[in-house]
Each structure stands twice: as C-alpha cells, then as structure tokens.
Design a protein around this motif. Structure first.
Motif, PDB file in Angstrom:
ATOM      1  N   CYS A 229       0.828  -1.213   0.000  1.00 25.67           N
ATOM      2  CA  CYS A 229       0.000   0.000   0.000  1.00 25.67           C
ATOM      3  C   CYS A 229       0.858   1.257   0.000  1.00 25.67           C
ATOM      4  O   CYS A 229       0.500   2.270  -0.622  1.00 25.67           O
ATOM      5  N   LEU A 230       2.006   1.200   0.662  1.00 22.41           N
ATOM      6  CA  LEU A 230       2.916   2.349   0.639  1.00 22.41           C
ATOM      7  C   LEU A 230       3.471   2.558  -0.758  1.00 22.41           C
ATOM      8  O   LEU A 230       3.554   3.700  -1.249  1.00 22.41           O
TER       9      LEU A 230
ATOM     10  N   LEU B  67      -0.929   4.816   0.895  1.00 16.59           N
ATOM     11  CA  LEU B  67      -0.397   5.512   2.057  1.00 16.59           C
ATOM     12  C   LEU B  67       0.647   6.508   1.556  1.00 16.59           C
ATOM     13  O   LEU B  67       1.445   6.200   0.671  1.00 16.59           O
ATOM     14  N   ASP B  68       0.661   7.698   2.131  1.00 16.03           N
ATOM     15  CA  ASP B  68       1.575   8.743   1.687  1.00 16.03           C
ATOM     16  C   ASP B  68       2.998   8.472   2.158  1.00 16.03           C
ATOM     17  O   ASP B  68       3.232   7.736   3.128  1.00 16.03           O
TER      18      ASP B  68
ATOM     19  N   ASP C 231       4.078   8.589   5.711  1.00 11.12           N
ATOM     20  CA  ASP C 231       3.580   7.502   6.557  1.00 11.12           C
ATOM     21  C   ASP C 231       4.555   6.333   6.652  1.00 11.12           C
ATOM     22  O   ASP C 231       4.245   5.334   7.300  1.00 11.12           O
TER      23      ASP C 231
ATOM     24  N   VAL D  92       4.432   2.775   8.797  1.00 15.42           N
ATOM     25  CA  VAL D  92       4.434   1.473   8.138  1.00 15.42           C
ATOM     26  C   VAL D  92       5.575   0.609   8.680  1.00 15.42           C
ATOM     27  O   VAL D  92       5.402  -0.593   8.936  1.00 15.42           O
TER      28      VAL D  92
END
Length: 240
Positions: free
Chosen positions: A56-57, A62-63, A66, A70
């Motif tokens: 997702c990163l 996710l920015d 973040d 993570v």
C-alpha cells in the motif's frame, strides 16, 4: 514428532563385500510426540499482512510521510517469523526454517531503514532486494515439492526485482508495480496459510496445495516412508 531407532541398523549377509541392505526400522522405532504444531500458517499470514502494508505504501495508498508508521507496523513481522523459523528448526524442516528466518531478517532491515529515515535508504534497500532475489531464486530451485513455499517464492521473485530496480532508479512505475506485486504476494500467502490451517484442523487436505515428492510422502506416506534414510538425518549422523 521425532523418531528414535532403538538399535543400530544391522549389516546384511553381503556386508563383507561392502554391500548393505536397509532393514525394516519399524520394530526398532519409538515415537515421541512433542507439543508443537505447524508454525507455517503463522509464517504465511505474517508475510501476507506485512506485504499488504508495504504494498500500500508503494502503490500510494499511504503517503510517503507515513513510511515510519508502516515500518513500525512491519517490525513485529520480524519477531513472528523468527519464532516460526525456530519452531521449524525444531520440527526438522530446514527449508521452511531457513526461508522464514531470512524473511524475518528482511522485515527487520526494512523496518530499521524506513523507520529511521537513513540517508540512501531506497538505494540500499534496492541492493538488498537484489541480493534477496538471488537467495529466493536458489530457494525456489529446491522448494518445488513443498508447493506452498514454492508458490510464495515464485510470486515474490518479481516483487523483489521490481522493488530493487525502483529503489536504485527511483522510477515511479516500478514502485507502483512492486506495490501491486506485493498485494499478489499477500493473497498467495494468505491462501497458503488458510489451506494449511484447514488441513491441520481436519487432518486431511481441504484446499489444494499441490505437494509432490518427499513433501507429499511426508503427509500421505506410511511409517516406513518416514523412517527411510533415518540414519543419515541431522541429529542422528555424527556431523551436520
């Protein structure tokens, strides 16, 4: 489960000429049950959850700021997979133990580099993933009979390659590709974990895993198959 022969294997009538025969070890064997369950569902579920977070990163869900959060979420994967590795060594499964132990080290490295924001982190992790790609290729060459492990490795190889190239080049589409492949790794790992858990609970294969060769015989074979070449296994032979 451990097996211990109660007597030394005997030599046959032709032993004087250097020929040996393999005796029936079943009457000489004592079976001691140890309180250990299969750790592999835990290992695969851990891979799945950590891969979702990192994927997702990379996909941009996710920015970038973040990444430390993570890293903190991924850090427990190190402890969990290290535990799986230790238990797998105790279960005499060197392939699963080696793979899970190395996975544990990779999660720790990722969490420390990303969490600390160390200078040159993406490039260093790129080189690290290239090394991991070579390791994974070697492991995939010997794990095919253990089809669940093999399948997770096969889908992980392109993910490691894409992550390595993305870190070294900074190419955005490679990062997104690595993220998508990370989600695929998570799905395959979750399936393998769920299938193994169902198999353990019902004492039979429910969802297909595709074992073959020694891995198939280990589950479907009788005691004679399990005792084959026992005298040459680690813990019985004199040296490792």
């Amino acid at each position: 489960m451990s097996t211990t022969p109660a007597a030394e294997p005997a030599e046959g009538p032709g032993s004087g000429s250097g020929r040996r025969f393999e005796p029936d070890l079943r009457p000489m064997t004592r079976i001691n049950l140890r309180p250990i369950a299969s750790p592999m569902p835990l290992g695969f579920f851990t891979v799945a959850i950590a891969s979702v977070m990192t994927g997702c990163l990379q996909l941009g869900v996710l920015d970038t700021p973040d990444r430390r959060a993570v890293a903190l979420c991924v850090l427990p994967a190190f402890a969990l997979q290290l535990l799986v590795s230790v238990l797998a060594f105790g279960a005499r499964d060197v392939i699963a133990a080696t793979l899970m132990g190395t996975f544990a080290g990779s999660w720790l490295a990722y969490a420390l580099v990303m969490g600390s924001g160390a200078s040159g982190g993406p490039e260093v992790l790129g080189v690290y993933n290239l090394a991991f790609l070579c390791f994974g290729a070697l492991m995939a060459a010997v794990t095919r009979p253990k089809r669940a492990l093999w399948l997770v490795l096969v889908v992980s190889l392109p993910r490691w390659a894409a992550t390595a190239l993305a870190g070294l080049t900074g190419t955005e589409w490679l990062t997104r590709t690595a993220g998508g492949l990370g989600i695929l790794v998570a799905l395959v790992s979750a399936y393998a974990a769920f299938a193994l858990m169902l198999e353990d609970m019902r004492s039979e294969e429910v969802l297909p895993i595709g074992r073959s060769g020694p891995a198939h015989h280990a589950v479907e074979g009788d005691l004679a198959v399990q005792l084959r070449n026992l005298e040459r296994q680690a813990g019985v032979r004199r040296t490792l």
